[in-house]
Design a protein around this motif. Structure first.
Motif, PDB file in Angstrom:
ATOM      1  N   UNK A  29      71.759  78.998  17.968  1.00 24.70           N
ATOM      2  CA  UNK A  29      70.908  79.690  17.011  1.00 24.70           C
ATOM      3  C   UNK A  29      70.620  81.111  17.495  1.00 24.70           C
ATOM      4  N   UNK A  30      70.353  81.263  18.782  1.00 18.76           N
ATOM      5  CA  UNK A  30      70.119  82.599  19.346  1.00 18.76           C
ATOM      6  C   UNK A  30      71.350  83.484  19.168  1.00 18.76           C
ATOM      7  N   UNK A  31      72.526  82.916  19.384  1.00 19.94           N
ATOM      8  CA  UNK A  31      73.772  83.671  19.201  1.00 19.94           C
ATOM      9  C   UNK A  31      73.938  84.109  17.743  1.00 19.94           C
ATOM     10  N   UNK A  32      73.628  83.203  16.815  1.00 27.09           N
ATOM     11  CA  UNK A  32      73.760  83.530  15.392  1.00 27.09           C
ATOM     12  C   UNK A  32      72.769  84.615  14.988  1.00 27.09           C
ATOM     13  N   UNK A  33      71.551  84.540  15.491  1.00 32.47           N
ATOM     14  CA  UNK A  33      70.544  85.564  15.186  1.00 32.47           C
ATOM     15  C   UNK A  33      70.973  86.916  15.745  1.00 32.47           C
ATOM     16  N   UNK A  34      71.511  86.909  16.960  1.00 32.76           N
ATOM     17  CA  UNK A  34      71.985  88.153  17.571  1.00 32.76           C
ATOM     18  C   UNK A  34      73.132  88.745  16.759  1.00 32.76           C
ATOM     19  N   UNK A  35      74.047  87.913  16.324  1.00 29.24           N
ATOM     20  CA  UNK A  35      75.187  88.384  15.519  1.00 29.24           C
ATOM     21  C   UNK A  35      74.701  88.977  14.204  1.00 29.24           C
ATOM     22  N   UNK A  36      73.747  88.317  13.555  1.00 34.64           N
ATOM     23  CA  UNK A  36      73.178  88.829  12.311  1.00 34.64           C
ATOM     24  C   UNK A  36      72.537  90.196  12.542  1.00 34.64           C
ATOM     25  N   UNK A  37      71.815  90.337  13.633  1.00 32.43           N
ATOM     26  CA  UNK A  37      71.161  91.601  13.963  1.00 32.43           C
ATOM     27  C   UNK A  37      72.178  92.716  14.196  1.00 32.43           C
ATOM     28  N   UNK A  38      73.240  92.416  14.939  1.00 31.21           N
ATOM     29  CA  UNK A  38      74.287  93.408  15.206  1.00 31.21           C
ATOM     30  C   UNK A  38      74.956  93.837  13.897  1.00 31.21           C
ATOM     31  N   UNK A  39      75.284  92.865  13.057  1.00 34.12           N
ATOM     32  CA  UNK A  39      75.928  93.184  11.776  1.00 34.12           C
ATOM     33  C   UNK A  39      75.001  94.012  10.882  1.00 34.12           C
ATOM     34  N   UNK A  40      73.724  93.651  10.834  1.00 34.94           N
ATOM     35  CA  UNK A  40      72.764  94.404  10.014  1.00 34.94           C
ATOM     36  C   UNK A  40      72.625  95.839  10.525  1.00 34.94           C
ATOM     37  N   UNK A  41      72.601  96.003  11.849  1.00 31.21           N
ATOM     38  CA  UNK A  41      72.509  97.358  12.416  1.00 31.21           C
ATOM     39  C   UNK A  41      73.746  98.190  12.085  1.00 31.21           C
ATOM     40  N   UNK A  42      74.923  97.582  12.182  1.00 33.24           N
ATOM     41  CA  UNK A  42      76.162  98.299  11.830  1.00 33.24           C
ATOM     42  C   UNK A  42      76.143  98.699  10.361  1.00 33.24           C
TER      43      UNK A  42
END
Length: 94
Positions: A29-42
């Motif tokens: 879940x932490x990995x998925x949240x981090x990925x979502x954050x990175x994608x949103x920032x990009x």
């Protein structure tokens, strides 16, 4: 729920469980949240100021939806557990 004291106790229990799970995050879940954050920032970096406002609105709506979903499933799970325990007596399903 007819009994207000029971409703209050259930609300407190569910809030405690949500907080406990939040303090011990799941790695996937932490990995998925981090990925979502990175994608949103990009994505945010490619948007106009007006579009960034819309993205922020979407992120806020998602956060509320995520919290409400968690609350809903905790309530359903708690309810199912109570029904199971009430139905399982004398080593058999009643």
């Amino acid at each position: 729920m007819k009994n207000e004291a029971m409703k209050t106790a259930v609300d407190a229990f569910i809030l405690e469980r949500i907080n406990n799970c939040g303090s011990r995050p799941n790695e996937s879940l932490s990995d998925a949240i981090e990925r979502l954050s990175v994608c949103a920032d990009k994505l945010r970096n490619t948007l106009s100021a007006e579009q960034r406002i819309l993205l922020t609105d979407c992120e806020n709506a998602y956060s509320v939806t995520d919290g409400e979903t968690m609350n809903c499933y905790y309530r359903a799970g708690f309810s199912d557990a109570v029904l199971f325990l009430l139905g399982w007596r004398d080593s058999e399903w009643n």
